[in-house]
Design a protein around this motif. Sequence first.
Motif, mmCIF file in Angstrom:
data_model
loop_
_atom_site.group_PDB
_atom_site.id
_atom_site.type_symbol
_atom_site.label_atom_id
_atom_site.label_comp_id
_atom_site.label_asym_id
_atom_site.label_seq_id
_atom_site.Cartn_x
_atom_site.Cartn_y
_atom_site.Cartn_z
ATOM 1 N N TYR A 28 0.926 -1.091 -0.040
ATOM 2 C CA TYR A 28 -0.124 0.089 0.019
ATOM 3 C C TYR A 28 1.115 1.151 -0.148
ATOM 4 C CZ TYR A 28 -3.945 -3.221 1.162
ATOM 5 O OH TYR A 28 -4.912 -4.107 1.149
ATOM 6 N N GLU A 30 -0.086 4.182 -1.596
ATOM 7 C CA GLU A 30 -1.267 5.237 -2.105
ATOM 8 C C GLU A 30 -1.841 5.793 -0.804
ATOM 9 O OE1 GLU A 30 -3.539 7.689 -3.727
ATOM 10 O OE2 GLU A 30 -4.918 5.908 -3.714
ATOM 11 N N CYS A 348 2.155 3.221 -13.893
ATOM 12 C CA CYS A 348 1.218 2.613 -12.815
ATOM 13 C C CYS A 348 0.573 1.271 -13.265
ATOM 14 C CB CYS A 348 0.176 3.661 -12.414
ATOM 15 S SG CYS A 348 0.769 4.904 -11.407
ATOM 16 N N ALA A 349 0.453 1.213 -14.549
ATOM 17 C CA ALA A 349 -0.236 -0.240 -14.968
ATOM 18 C C ALA A 349 0.893 -1.309 -14.571
ATOM 19 C CB ALA A 349 -0.762 -0.157 -16.485
ATOM 20 N N THR A 351 3.150 -1.213 -12.122
ATOM 21 C CA THR A 351 3.244 -1.651 -10.699
ATOM 22 C C THR A 351 1.950 -2.283 -10.193
ATOM 23 O OG1 THR A 351 2.285 0.716 -10.346
ATOM 24 C CG2 THR A 351 4.990 0.347 -10.322
ATOM 25 N N ASP A 352 0.807 -1.946 -10.714
ATOM 26 C CA ASP A 352 -0.609 -2.393 -10.505
ATOM 27 C C ASP A 352 -0.252 -4.184 -10.656
ATOM 28 O OD1 ASP A 352 -1.780 -0.184 -10.006
ATOM 29 O OD2 ASP A 352 -2.758 -0.076 -11.712
ATOM 30 N N GLN A 353 0.279 -4.425 -11.633
ATOM 31 C CA GLN A 353 0.486 -5.887 -12.038
ATOM 32 C C GLN A 353 1.395 -6.442 -11.283
ATOM 33 O OE1 GLN A 353 1.451 -6.281 -16.202
ATOM 34 N NE2 GLN A 353 -0.272 -5.056 -17.045
ATOM 35 N N GLY A 357 0.560 -0.929 -5.000
ATOM 36 C CA GLY A 357 -0.568 0.280 -5.142
ATOM 37 C C GLY A 357 0.086 1.694 -5.054
ATOM 38 N N ARG A 359 -0.344 5.635 -7.756
ATOM 39 C CA ARG A 359 -1.409 6.232 -8.330
ATOM 40 C C ARG A 359 -0.788 7.327 -9.622
ATOM 41 N NH1 ARG A 359 -6.631 6.035 -6.721
ATOM 42 N NH2 ARG A 359 -7.894 7.303 -7.757
#
Length: 405
Positions: A28, A30, A348-349, A351-353, A357, A359
């Motif tokens: 986490y 964000e 960010c796409a 890091t999301d994968q 999290g 932004r």
Amino acid sequence: MVALTGLKIPTHEEVRSWFPTLSSDFVYLENAGGSQVPAVVAEAIKDYMLSSYVQLGAGYPASVMATSVVADAHAFKEQFVNGVGIGRVILGPSTTALCHILARAYGDILKPGDEVVISEAAHESNAGPWEKLEKDGVVIRIWHVDKETESATFENLAAVLNESTKIVAFPHVSNLLGEVTDAKKVCEMAHAVGAKVVCDGVAYASHAAVDVRDLGVDWYVYSAYKVYGPHMSVMFGRNEALAELTGPNHFFIPKDLIPNKFELGGCSHEGCAGLLGLRPYIRFLSGEPQEDFPAIAKAFAVMHELEKPGKEMLLSYLRAHPRVRIVGNPTVGTISFLHESKSSPEICAQTDQRGIGIRFGHMYAYRLCKALGIDTLTGVVRVSMVHYNTPAEIKRLLDVFDEIL
């Protein structure tokens, strides 16, 4: 900053044991959008809803208990910002909502030609509500950010202050730039021309203790859900500032019945229980048996020390990266950057994968992005850490950055 001599700093593992969500493998980072909550906060909300989930103000036991919870939550939040005896706390659903209520109340007493200064670095919550007063003849002036230094300088503030200035609205920390503004200095400059100060502490209050008594602010507002609590917001108003205004609640509620006059329909009762639920965690961090302001200041001094290693790791990495530009001059763990060829959504796409999290976007600092020439659709990449984030988590993020930047 509170002296840490003799103060025990808990380990990150001890801190994270209070937060059930942090036991997962997800990182986490964000937190400027909303922090995680200790289990004691969630348990306090649950206990309230299962024991005294009734309306306030009646004489039967459950109502007496509910009334006490809401009153105690207001008192705790006055203690939380060191405002006991000099002002009152108003609770609401969000900082945006409370700033709209406040601006509308000032709209009833400001006259055509009166001036309001809003910071170009502001989150829109403390800018847009004031700009709406233009239709009543109020003049809006902008405290511009210096395009070279990417800071809101006092020279630029002085340029827009005069005897017609009635309000100065600004962020204690920009939620995009991450830089602490000397709020005490702003208050001195604003008060010198007879203006009131409305300070947005949303991006500050999760990192350091808020001392409204020392700062001299007239109004201070922050979001409790970004400071380890439920989805509520807290607004402190100094007694002298409150006395000038009439809150928007029902006509038969007396003007001096604070906070009721400003809390339309009342605040979240179960949320108040959640606010009180933070007290054991404050005691754990401070090592004190109570949660008065000195203990709260100690707790935040501990948070500062725990946040520092990860923040320094990330800043060192980004400063050394030849294709990255840090936006602004961050002094808290809210750090924004741009890559010279990869877009913010693209980063960010990735890091999301990888279960991290962060932004991208304008972060509701839309005016600031426009001023700095940042695309408001893609915005910046923002990493926002707090005290429970570990150096190991930052290392995991940097390993991903090594691949994608």
